[in-house]
Design a protein around this motif. Structure first.
Motif, PDB file in Angstrom:
ATOM      1  N   PRO A  93       0.752  -1.209  -0.080  1.00  0.00           N
ATOM      2  CA  PRO A  93       0.204  -0.138  -0.263  1.00  0.00           C
ATOM      3  C   PRO A  93       1.010   1.321   0.339  1.00  0.00           C
ATOM      4  N   LEU A  94       0.588   2.564  -0.247  1.00  0.00           N
ATOM      5  CA  LEU A  94       1.612   3.597  -0.862  1.00  0.00           C
ATOM      6  C   LEU A  94       0.792   4.589  -0.933  1.00  0.00           C
ATOM      7  N   LEU A  95       0.749   5.798   0.211  1.00  0.00           N
ATOM      8  CA  LEU A  95      -0.025   6.793   0.504  1.00  0.00           C
ATOM      9  C   LEU A  95       1.134   7.974   0.374  1.00  0.00           C
ATOM     10  N   ILE A  96       0.844   9.078  -0.685  1.00  0.00           N
ATOM     11  CA  ILE A  96       1.347   9.531  -0.880  1.00  0.00           C
ATOM     12  C   ILE A  96       0.721  11.095  -0.126  1.00  0.00           C
ATOM     13  N   CYS A  97       2.316  11.856   0.268  1.00  0.00           N
ATOM     14  CA  CYS A  97       2.137  12.944   0.906  1.00  0.00           C
ATOM     15  C   CYS A  97       2.084  14.200   0.322  1.00  0.00           C
ATOM     16  N   GLY A  98       1.989  15.267   0.564  1.00  0.00           N
ATOM     17  CA  GLY A  98       2.097  16.541  -0.224  1.00  0.00           C
ATOM     18  C   GLY A  98       1.845  17.435   0.491  1.00  0.00           C
ATOM     19  N   ASN A  99       2.780  18.734   0.327  1.00  0.00           N
ATOM     20  CA  ASN A  99       2.850  20.243   0.887  1.00  0.00           C
ATOM     21  C   ASN A  99       1.712  21.067  -0.195  1.00  0.00           C
ATOM     22  N   HIS A 100       0.858  21.490   0.895  1.00  0.00           N
ATOM     23  CA  HIS A 100      -0.549  22.176   0.722  1.00  0.00           C
ATOM     24  C   HIS A 100      -0.504  23.421   0.484  1.00  0.00           C
ATOM     25  N   LEU A 101      -0.507  23.609  -0.935  1.00  0.00           N
ATOM     26  CA  LEU A 101       0.035  25.773  -1.290  1.00  0.00           C
ATOM     27  C   LEU A 101      -0.886  26.494  -2.351  1.00  0.00           C
ATOM     28  N   THR A 102      -1.690  25.515  -3.135  1.00  0.00           N
ATOM     29  CA  THR A 102      -2.897  25.912  -4.091  1.00  0.00           C
ATOM     30  C   THR A 102      -3.769  24.598  -4.468  1.00  0.00           C
ATOM     31  N   MET A 103      -4.887  25.626  -5.059  1.00  0.00           N
ATOM     32  CA  MET A 103      -5.948  24.321  -4.844  1.00  0.00           C
ATOM     33  C   MET A 103      -5.342  22.489  -6.477  1.00  0.00           C
ATOM     34  N   ILE A 104      -4.562  23.086  -6.806  1.00  0.00           N
ATOM     35  CA  ILE A 104      -4.674  22.572  -7.434  1.00  0.00           C
ATOM     36  C   ILE A 104      -3.054  21.140  -7.806  1.00  0.00           C
ATOM     37  N   ASP A 105      -2.657  21.327  -5.974  1.00  0.00           N
ATOM     38  CA  ASP A 105      -1.843  20.340  -5.991  1.00  0.00           C
ATOM     39  C   ASP A 105      -1.900  18.926  -6.003  1.00  0.00           C
ATOM     40  N   SER A 106      -2.511  18.423  -6.084  1.00  0.00           N
ATOM     41  CA  SER A 106      -2.979  16.982  -6.425  1.00  0.00           C
ATOM     42  C   SER A 106      -2.758  16.577  -7.724  1.00  0.00           C
ATOM     43  N   ALA A 107      -3.445  17.808  -9.104  1.00  0.00           N
ATOM     44  CA  ALA A 107      -2.698  17.169  -9.906  1.00  0.00           C
ATOM     45  C   ALA A 107      -1.613  17.689 -10.067  1.00  0.00           C
ATOM     46  N   LEU A 108      -0.512  18.698  -9.921  1.00  0.00           N
ATOM     47  CA  LEU A 108       0.975  18.716 -10.271  1.00  0.00           C
ATOM     48  C   LEU A 108       1.531  17.998  -9.163  1.00  0.00           C
ATOM     49  N   ILE A 109       0.952  17.348  -8.041  1.00  0.00           N
ATOM     50  CA  ILE A 109       2.445  16.040  -7.863  1.00  0.00           C
ATOM     51  C   ILE A 109       1.823  14.882  -9.193  1.00  0.00           C
TER      52      ILE A 109
END
Length: 254
Positions: free
Chosen positions: A67-83
């Protein structure tokens, strides 16, 4: 509130997830291409040095079914698409649909209108009401954990919302991501720090024509504590690693 228990998911919930995944897969050639055009064509974003990230992500998905969970920093409303774009190309996601991450966006912001609900459905999202009832939040986490256990990838933001300071605040770690990791045995975490050169603080989208840079690090957080304390401990470990990636980003830019 106890840890999420994916095994308690009802047959109706499992069927609904199966159907959403099937529909999303059918339309993925269109939805992934649309995101690619929006990021590269409309916003004219320039992603630099992402080839090593894409190679590492591709190789990990090929050799491991953990199982894999990606955790990112959050600065914009489209960060999920960017990542997601930083980790693989739209065409690769079509061929490897389970590697396209699921998201848990805020229902009020992203799924309050019919057309928004349609888009979130097609884009592998499970909207959740921030501050909702314990039962509703637990149900959302259970569905998300179920998807991770069956081999799909998830993406969350451990800060809980867009950073108002423009920098990661480790002490503000929310416990939700920790509960998720604890609920899925053997879950690995991929920390991804992503930022545009012109990004000074939070915003709706990156500045048009901005240059996007990303860094990643693997993590398998553990805690000797149980309950809420253990969840917060794991969440803090994840944010601490993201904070280290953030410092590396700014050191490289200095």
């Amino acid at each position: 509130m106890g840890d999420t228990a994916p095994s308690d998911l009802s047959s109706h919930a499992r069927f609904a997830l199966k159907m959403q995944r099937a529909v999303g897969r059918v339309v993925s050639p269109l939805t992934t291409a649309a995101v690619g055009w929006f990021l590269r064509g409309f916003l004219r974003l320039r992603f630099v040095d992402i080839a090593p990230l894409r190679r590492a992500y591709r190789e990990h998905r090929q050799r491991s079914d953990a199982p894999l969970l990606i955790c990112g920093n959050h600065l914009t409303m489209i960060d999920s698409a960017l990542i997601a774009y930083a980790l693989a190309s739209p065409a690769w996601y079509v061929a490897h649909f389970s590697s396209l991450p699921w998201n848990m966006p805020d229902r009020t912001t992203f799924a309050s209108k019919p057309w928004q609900r349609l888009l979130t459905y097609l884009y592998k999202c499970l909207p959740v009401a921030r501050g909702g009832s314990r039962e509703e939040v637990a149900g959302s986490l259970a569905r998300f954990a179920h998807l991770l256990q069956r081999g799909d990838v998830g993406l969350v933001f451990p800060e809980g919302g867009r950073s108002r300071t423009g920098r990661i605040e480790v002490e503000s770690a929310a416990y939700g991501v920790g509960r998720m990791v604890k609920a899925v045995p053997g879950c690995r975490v991929l920390c991804v720090y992503l930022r545009g050169d012109a990004q000074q603080e939070y915003s709706g989208v990156p500045e048009r024509g901005d240059t996007i840079r990303a860094r990643m690090a693997w993590l398998e957080p553990k805690s000797d504590h149980g309950g809420l304390r253990g969840s917060r401990d794991i969440a803090r470990q994840i944010l601490a690693r993201l904070s280290e990636l953030e410092q590396e980003h700014f050191d490289a830019a200095a």
